[in-house]
Scaffold this motif. Structure first.
Motif, PDB file in Angstrom:
ATOM      1  N   MET A   1      25.027  36.755  37.395  1.00  0.00           N
ATOM      2  CA  MET A   1      26.364  37.267  37.745  1.00  0.00           C
ATOM      3  C   MET A   1      27.440  36.571  36.925  1.00  0.00           C
ATOM      4  N   ALA A   2      28.503  37.303  36.670  1.00  0.00           N
ATOM      5  CA  ALA A   2      29.617  36.745  35.904  1.00  0.00           C
ATOM      6  C   ALA A   2      30.915  37.328  36.456  1.00  0.00           C
ATOM      7  N   ALA A   3      31.997  36.600  36.257  1.00  0.00           N
ATOM      8  CA  ALA A   3      33.294  37.077  36.739  1.00  0.00           C
ATOM      9  C   ALA A   3      34.139  37.534  35.551  1.00  0.00           C
ATOM     10  N   GLY A   4      34.666  38.725  35.650  1.00  0.00           N
ATOM     11  CA  GLY A   4      35.552  39.258  34.609  1.00  0.00           C
ATOM     12  C   GLY A   4      36.980  39.340  35.128  1.00  0.00           C
ATOM     13  N   ALA A 144      25.041  21.191  39.238  1.00  0.00           N
ATOM     14  CA  ALA A 144      24.340  22.439  39.560  1.00  0.00           C
ATOM     15  C   ALA A 144      24.049  23.218  38.279  1.00  0.00           C
ATOM     16  N   LEU A 145      24.986  23.186  37.339  1.00  0.00           N
ATOM     17  CA  LEU A 145      24.781  23.868  36.051  1.00  0.00           C
ATOM     18  C   LEU A 145      23.645  23.204  35.280  1.00  0.00           C
ATOM     19  N   ASP A 146      23.666  21.879  35.228  1.00  0.00           N
ATOM     20  CA  ASP A 146      22.623  21.136  34.505  1.00  0.00           C
ATOM     21  C   ASP A 146      21.249  21.380  35.120  1.00  0.00           C
ATOM     22  N   ALA A 147      21.232  21.640  36.430  1.00  0.00           N
ATOM     23  CA  ALA A 147      19.959  21.899  37.115  1.00  0.00           C
ATOM     24  C   ALA A 147      19.504  23.346  36.914  1.00  0.00           C
ATOM     25  N   GLY A 148      20.265  24.108  36.114  1.00  0.00           N
ATOM     26  CA  GLY A 148      19.862  25.478  35.804  1.00  0.00           C
ATOM     27  C   GLY A 148      20.463  26.517  36.736  1.00  0.00           C
ATOM     28  N   GLY A 149      21.429  26.114  37.545  1.00  0.00           N
ATOM     29  CA  GLY A 149      22.045  27.033  38.505  1.00  0.00           C
ATOM     30  C   GLY A 149      22.901  28.098  37.825  1.00  0.00           C
ATOM     31  N   GLY A 150      22.956  29.270  38.441  1.00  0.00           N
ATOM     32  CA  GLY A 150      23.826  30.345  37.980  1.00  0.00           C
ATOM     33  C   GLY A 150      25.205  30.204  38.599  1.00  0.00           C
ATOM     34  N   LEU A 151      26.039  31.222  38.376  1.00  0.00           N
ATOM     35  CA  LEU A 151      27.436  31.155  38.827  1.00  0.00           C
ATOM     36  C   LEU A 151      27.552  30.896  40.331  1.00  0.00           C
ATOM     37  N   ARG A 152      26.718  31.600  41.109  1.00  0.00           N
ATOM     38  CA  ARG A 152      26.811  31.425  42.565  1.00  0.00           C
ATOM     39  C   ARG A 152      26.437  29.999  42.974  1.00  0.00           C
ATOM     40  N   ALA A 153      25.334  29.492  42.426  1.00  0.00           N
ATOM     41  CA  ALA A 153      24.884  28.134  42.773  1.00  0.00           C
ATOM     42  C   ALA A 153      25.948  27.105  42.379  1.00  0.00           C
ATOM     43  N   VAL A 154      26.545  27.311  41.202  1.00  0.00           N
ATOM     44  CA  VAL A 154      27.557  26.370  40.705  1.00  0.00           C
ATOM     45  C   VAL A 154      28.782  26.363  41.631  1.00  0.00           C
ATOM     46  N   LEU A 155      29.248  27.559  41.989  1.00  0.00           N
ATOM     47  CA  LEU A 155      30.468  27.629  42.811  1.00  0.00           C
ATOM     48  C   LEU A 155      30.207  27.202  44.255  1.00  0.00           C
ATOM     49  N   GLU A 156      28.998  27.465  44.747  1.00  0.00           N
ATOM     50  CA  GLU A 156      28.686  27.007  46.101  1.00  0.00           C
ATOM     51  C   GLU A 156      28.587  25.487  46.154  1.00  0.00           C
ATOM     52  N   ALA A 157      27.991  24.884  45.122  1.00  0.00           N
ATOM     53  CA  ALA A 157      27.922  23.418  45.066  1.00  0.00           C
ATOM     54  C   ALA A 157      29.339  22.848  44.967  1.00  0.00           C
ATOM     55  N   GLY A 158      30.173  23.497  44.168  1.00  0.00           N
ATOM     56  CA  GLY A 158      31.564  23.052  44.026  1.00  0.00           C
ATOM     57  C   GLY A 158      32.319  23.137  45.345  1.00  0.00           C
TER      58      GLY A 158
END
Ligand code: ADP
Ligand code: MG
Length: 209
Positions: A1-4, A144-158
């Motif tokens: 997923m990506a945000a535009g 989360a990004l370094d662990a290979g997470g996608g957009l959702r995983a990154v933003l949820e961790a944030g």
């Protein structure tokens, strides 16, 4: 997923509603350790952002973030106006040439914005400011990004780190901004800017991913 562009515009609309809904909460927090205007400032700023984006919808992400920055600097005032303005200005530069933000781009955008706040306000972790939300959120996003997470995983961790960061301001003594004038009396209160920053990140997690 990506945000535009569309997802970011929807996020800005969400922020307008969220800051209206939380106007009393943010103002109550600021009345304990500041001058009781943070909710009013954020509500006014994002209402103006929504109006501007509706009237003059910017064509791409870079100009969208830049337009938000200009409106916030013009309308929010106080300490928070220039700081959130700087966040969006740096975020705008980080979006140059991008049509959508994937996980890595989102982290780059938040990194640019948060480092801008730090340079502008000269606050550090533990000073009891919005950075006590933003800095742990940024670290968690990067992990989360370094662990290979996608957009959702990154933003949820944030978002999770932003929430604990916000709560971590309660026992802190303020060393920056208006609350620092209170010295030890600033202890025991949640920082208003740390709270508005948490709301901003949580809304991004809900809309971007
Ligand atoms: P003012 O303090 O001018 O009334 P606001 O009430 O809108 O402005 O915003 C207050 C918030 O701004 C504080 O809760 C804090 O999080 C944030 N803040 C103040 N000074 C700084 C700084 N130097 N760096 C980062 N954030 C800051
Ligand atoms: Mg204030």
């Amino acid at each position: 997923m990506a945000a535009g562009r569309q997802e970011v515009i929807e996020w800005l609309g969400d922020l307008q509603r969220i800051y209206t809904e939380n106007r009393e909460l943010l103002t109550a927090l600021d009345s304990a350790i500041g001058d009781a205007d943070h909710g009013i400032n954020m509500d006014r700023g994002f209402a103006a952002v929504k109006a501007e984006v509706d009237t003059n919808p910017p064509a791409d992400l870079r100009s969208l973030f830049q337009s938000v920055a200009m409106v916030l600097i013009r309308t929010v005032g106080g300490a928070a106006g220039p700081l959130y303005g700087t966040f969006f200005l740096r975020a705008s530069a980080a979006c140059t040439g991008k049509e959508v933000l994937g996980a890595g781009d989102a982290v780059a955008v938040f990194r640019a914005g948060i480092e801008g706040i730090q340079q502008r306000g000269k606050a550090e972790a533990g000073d009891k400011t919005m950075l006590d939300t933003f800095l742990p959120a940024l670290s968690a996003m990067q992990e989360a990004l370094d662990a290979g997470g996608g957009l959702r995983a990154v933003l949820e961790a944030g978002t999770a780190a932003a929430e604990s960061g916000m709560l971590s301001t309660i026992p802190m003594q303020a060393r920056k901004g208006r609350a620092s004038y209170l010295g030890a009396r600033s202890v025991g209160h949640q920082d208003p800017g740390a709270t508005s920053a948490f709301l901003l990140i949580r809304a991004a997690a809900d809309r971007w991913a």
